[in-house]
Design a protein around this motif. Sequence first.
Motif, PDB file in Angstrom:
ATOM      1  N   PHE A   1       0.807  -1.229   0.000  1.00 33.22           N
ATOM      2  CA  PHE A   1       0.000   0.000   0.000  1.00 33.22           C
ATOM      3  C   PHE A   1       0.832   1.268   0.000  1.00 33.22           C
ATOM      4  CE2 PHE A   1       0.891  -0.285   4.478  1.00 33.22           C
ATOM      5  CZ  PHE A   1       0.810   1.009   4.967  1.00 33.22           C
ATOM      6  N   THR A   2       2.111   1.186   0.392  1.00 31.48           N
ATOM      7  CA  THR A   2       2.961   2.377   0.396  1.00 31.48           C
ATOM      8  C   THR A   2       3.524   2.675  -0.982  1.00 31.48           C
ATOM      9  OG1 THR A   2       5.052   1.217   0.857  1.00 31.48           O
ATOM     10  CG2 THR A   2       3.655   1.781   2.746  1.00 31.48           C
ATOM     11  N   GLY A   3       3.642   1.639  -1.821  1.00 33.58           N
ATOM     12  CA  GLY A   3       4.222   1.813  -3.146  1.00 33.58           C
ATOM     13  C   GLY A   3       5.734   1.843  -3.140  1.00 33.58           C
ATOM     14  N   VAL A   4       6.343   1.627  -1.960  1.00 35.29           N
ATOM     15  CA  VAL A   4       7.807   1.623  -1.867  1.00 35.29           C
ATOM     16  C   VAL A   4       8.259   0.411  -1.068  1.00 35.29           C
ATOM     17  CG1 VAL A   4       7.991   4.134  -2.001  1.00 35.29           C
ATOM     18  CG2 VAL A   4       7.793   3.034   0.233  1.00 35.29           C
ATOM     19  N   ARG A   5       9.524   0.055  -1.227  1.00 37.35           N
ATOM     20  CA  ARG A   5      10.103  -1.060  -0.485  1.00 37.35           C
ATOM     21  C   ARG A   5      10.386  -0.617   0.945  1.00 37.35           C
ATOM     22  NH1 ARG A   5      15.355  -4.479  -2.719  1.00 37.35           N
ATOM     23  NH2 ARG A   5      15.205  -6.221  -1.240  1.00 37.35           N
ATOM     24  N   ILE A   6       9.908  -1.411   1.911  1.00 40.33           N
ATOM     25  CA  ILE A   6      10.028  -1.020   3.315  1.00 40.33           C
ATOM     26  C   ILE A   6      11.264  -1.616   3.979  1.00 40.33           C
ATOM     27  CG2 ILE A   6       8.894  -1.099   5.573  1.00 40.33           C
ATOM     28  CD1 ILE A   6       7.586   0.777   3.547  1.00 40.33           C
ATOM     29  N   TYR A   7      11.616  -2.845   3.647  1.00 42.48           N
ATOM     30  CA  TYR A   7      12.853  -3.435   4.177  1.00 42.48           C
ATOM     31  C   TYR A   7      13.550  -4.251   3.086  1.00 42.48           C
ATOM     32  CZ  TYR A   7       9.262  -6.969   5.472  1.00 42.48           C
ATOM     33  OH  TYR A   7       8.200  -7.840   5.492  1.00 42.48           O
ATOM     34  N   ASP A   8      14.830  -4.556   3.328  1.00 38.18           N
ATOM     35  CA  ASP A   8      15.683  -5.073   2.262  1.00 38.18           C
ATOM     36  C   ASP A   8      16.026  -6.561   2.380  1.00 38.18           C
ATOM     37  OD1 ASP A   8      17.326  -4.973   4.423  1.00 38.18           O
ATOM     38  OD2 ASP A   8      18.835  -3.644   3.528  1.00 38.18           O
ATOM     39  N   PHE A   9      15.181  -7.344   3.050  1.00 40.60           N
ATOM     40  CA  PHE A   9      15.426  -8.787   3.106  1.00 40.60           C
ATOM     41  C   PHE A   9      14.154  -9.498   2.642  1.00 40.60           C
ATOM     42  CE2 PHE A   9      13.979  -7.294   7.236  1.00 40.60           C
ATOM     43  CZ  PHE A   9      12.935  -8.158   7.547  1.00 40.60           C
ATOM     44  N   THR A  10      14.315 -10.704   2.140  1.00 44.65           N
ATOM     45  CA  THR A  10      13.181 -11.415   1.541  1.00 44.65           C
ATOM     46  C   THR A  10      12.840 -12.717   2.261  1.00 44.65           C
ATOM     47  OG1 THR A  10      14.686 -12.521  -0.023  1.00 44.65           O
ATOM     48  CG2 THR A  10      13.637 -10.476  -0.749  1.00 44.65           C
ATOM     49  N   ASP A  11      13.554 -13.036   3.332  1.00 49.01           N
ATOM     50  CA  ASP A  11      13.270 -14.248   4.102  1.00 49.01           C
ATOM     51  C   ASP A  11      12.432 -13.906   5.331  1.00 49.01           C
ATOM     52  OD1 ASP A  11      14.726 -16.096   2.496  1.00 49.01           O
ATOM     53  OD2 ASP A  11      16.587 -15.322   3.357  1.00 49.01           O
ATOM     54  N   ALA A  12      11.556 -14.841   5.704  1.00 46.87           N
ATOM     55  CA  ALA A  12      10.694 -14.633   6.866  1.00 46.87           C
ATOM     56  C   ALA A  12      11.366 -15.172   8.125  1.00 46.87           C
ATOM     57  CB  ALA A  12       9.353 -15.330   6.658  1.00 46.87           C
ATOM     58  N   TYR A  13      11.401 -14.340   9.165  1.00 47.25           N
ATOM     59  CA  TYR A  13      11.965 -14.728  10.461  1.00 47.25           C
ATOM     60  C   TYR A  13      10.909 -14.555  11.545  1.00 47.25           C
ATOM     61  CZ  TYR A  13      16.525 -14.462   8.171  1.00 47.25           C
ATOM     62  OH  TYR A  13      17.586 -14.648   7.319  1.00 47.25           O
ATOM     63  N   LEU A  14      10.876 -15.495  12.478  1.00 48.99           N
ATOM     64  CA  LEU A  14       9.976 -15.438  13.621  1.00 48.99           C
ATOM     65  C   LEU A  14      10.661 -16.089  14.814  1.00 48.99           C
ATOM     66  CD1 LEU A  14       6.632 -16.523  11.886  1.00 48.99           C
ATOM     67  CD2 LEU A  14       7.076 -14.262  12.859  1.00 48.99           C
ATOM     68  N   ARG A  15      10.060 -15.968  15.990  1.00 48.99           N
ATOM     69  CA  ARG A  15      10.587 -16.685  17.153  1.00 48.99           C
ATOM     70  C   ARG A  15      10.334 -18.182  16.946  1.00 48.99           C
ATOM     71  NH1 ARG A  15      12.232 -13.115  21.350  1.00 48.99           N
ATOM     72  NH2 ARG A  15      11.752 -11.004  20.603  1.00 48.99           N
ATOM     73  N   TYR A  16      11.228 -18.987  17.465  1.00 49.63           N
ATOM     74  CA  TYR A  16      11.125 -20.432  17.256  1.00 49.63           C
ATOM     75  C   TYR A  16       9.832 -21.002  17.837  1.00 49.63           C
ATOM     76  CZ  TYR A  16      12.313 -25.388  17.198  1.00 49.63           C
ATOM     77  OH  TYR A  16      12.293 -26.746  16.987  1.00 49.63           O
ATOM     78  N   GLY A  17       9.403 -20.484  18.980  1.00 51.89           N
ATOM     79  CA  GLY A  17       8.153 -20.952  19.566  1.00 51.89           C
ATOM     80  C   GLY A  17       6.975 -20.696  18.652  1.00 51.89           C
ATOM     81  N   THR A  18       6.976 -19.553  17.965  1.00 44.40           N
ATOM     82  CA  THR A  18       5.916 -19.218  17.018  1.00 44.40           C
ATOM     83  C   THR A  18       5.988 -20.112  15.785  1.00 44.40           C
ATOM     84  OG1 THR A  18       6.008 -16.912  17.774  1.00 44.40           O
ATOM     85  CG2 THR A  18       4.891 -17.338  15.692  1.00 44.40           C
ATOM     86  N   VAL A  19       7.187 -20.385  15.333  1.00 40.89           N
ATOM     87  CA  VAL A  19       7.371 -21.246  14.155  1.00 40.89           C
ATOM     88  C   VAL A  19       6.859 -22.658  14.425  1.00 40.89           C
ATOM     89  CG1 VAL A  19       9.094 -22.327  12.648  1.00 40.89           C
ATOM     90  CG2 VAL A  19       9.280 -19.899  13.225  1.00 40.89           C
ATOM     91  N   LYS A  20       7.077 -23.163  15.626  1.00 45.50           N
ATOM     92  CA  LYS A  20       6.581 -24.502  15.956  1.00 45.50           C
ATOM     93  C   LYS A  20       5.065 -24.561  15.852  1.00 45.50           C
ATOM     94  CE  LYS A  20       8.687 -24.975  19.959  1.00 45.50           C
ATOM     95  NZ  LYS A  20       9.118 -25.595  21.236  1.00 45.50           N
ATOM     96  N   LYS A  21       4.410 -23.496  16.275  1.00 44.93           N
ATOM     97  CA  LYS A  21       2.952 -23.460  16.161  1.00 44.93           C
ATOM     98  C   LYS A  21       2.516 -23.376  14.706  1.00 44.93           C
ATOM     99  CE  LYS A  21       2.258 -21.285  20.686  1.00 44.93           C
ATOM    100  NZ  LYS A  21       1.722 -20.112  21.418  1.00 44.93           N
TER     101      LYS A  21
END
Length: 244
Positions: A92-112
């Motif tokens: 919705f901004t029309g611009v790039r907000i951050y410069d990485f393309t991999d998804a990172y989360l806390r490990y506990g969240t990833v297990k769920k």
Amino acid sequence: MNSKFIKTFAVIVIIAAGMTACGQKKNVTTDDVSEKEMANIQETAAQEVTAQEIITQEITTEKEPEDYEYVLVNKYIPDIYVELMYATDNNFTGVRIYDFTDAYLRYGTVKKLAQVQKELKQQGYSLKIWDAYRPFEAQQKLWEVYPDPNYVANPANGMKKHNLGGTVDITMVAADGTVISMPTEFDDFSLKADRDYSDIEDEEAVKNVMILQNAMENNGFTGYQGEWWDYSDTVEYEAVDFEP
């Protein structure tokens, strides 16, 4: 076949090849390898086998991360789809907000999430991540573009769940990645994006979003009322230093 025998045979072949290259036409057998040489060969073979066992053990006994640690989502859920919209200008901004393309989360969240993915795959679906960990600088940039607290957390109030790695913007697709009907596109700021689906005329979209919602809620996530794609881990994590 015994691995030591294979190594012994290989040495004999090498010796034979060398003698032939030198013009010595002699039939080489195990008799041409002295007992000392044979012992050295066997010892080397044993050491190599032991080294391989150690390497294998290290691979199979890799320490499991703590629940609070940031991890690469695809490492633990290889078949999940990831398309970080804020890593492109297709948002919705029309611009790039951050410069990485991999998804990172806390490990506990990833297990769920892994449990959700397992359930959905059994039904012919898959998760697709639109946004996961979001750096605080990116939050500030979003607020500059769209300072509406109904849709963007005000950075003046400190780090929120997206900045703490426990919230994910997520949708559901077919198992092969094909787009299926959902209530709206990502970052649709209309009333159709909320969790009151009575204003959604597409029955297939309502059915699909409810499958996603039930799976997420049954595995430890709560959804933000204003955005059908926004889910937070019921466990809240403290801020830790992290850079993708």
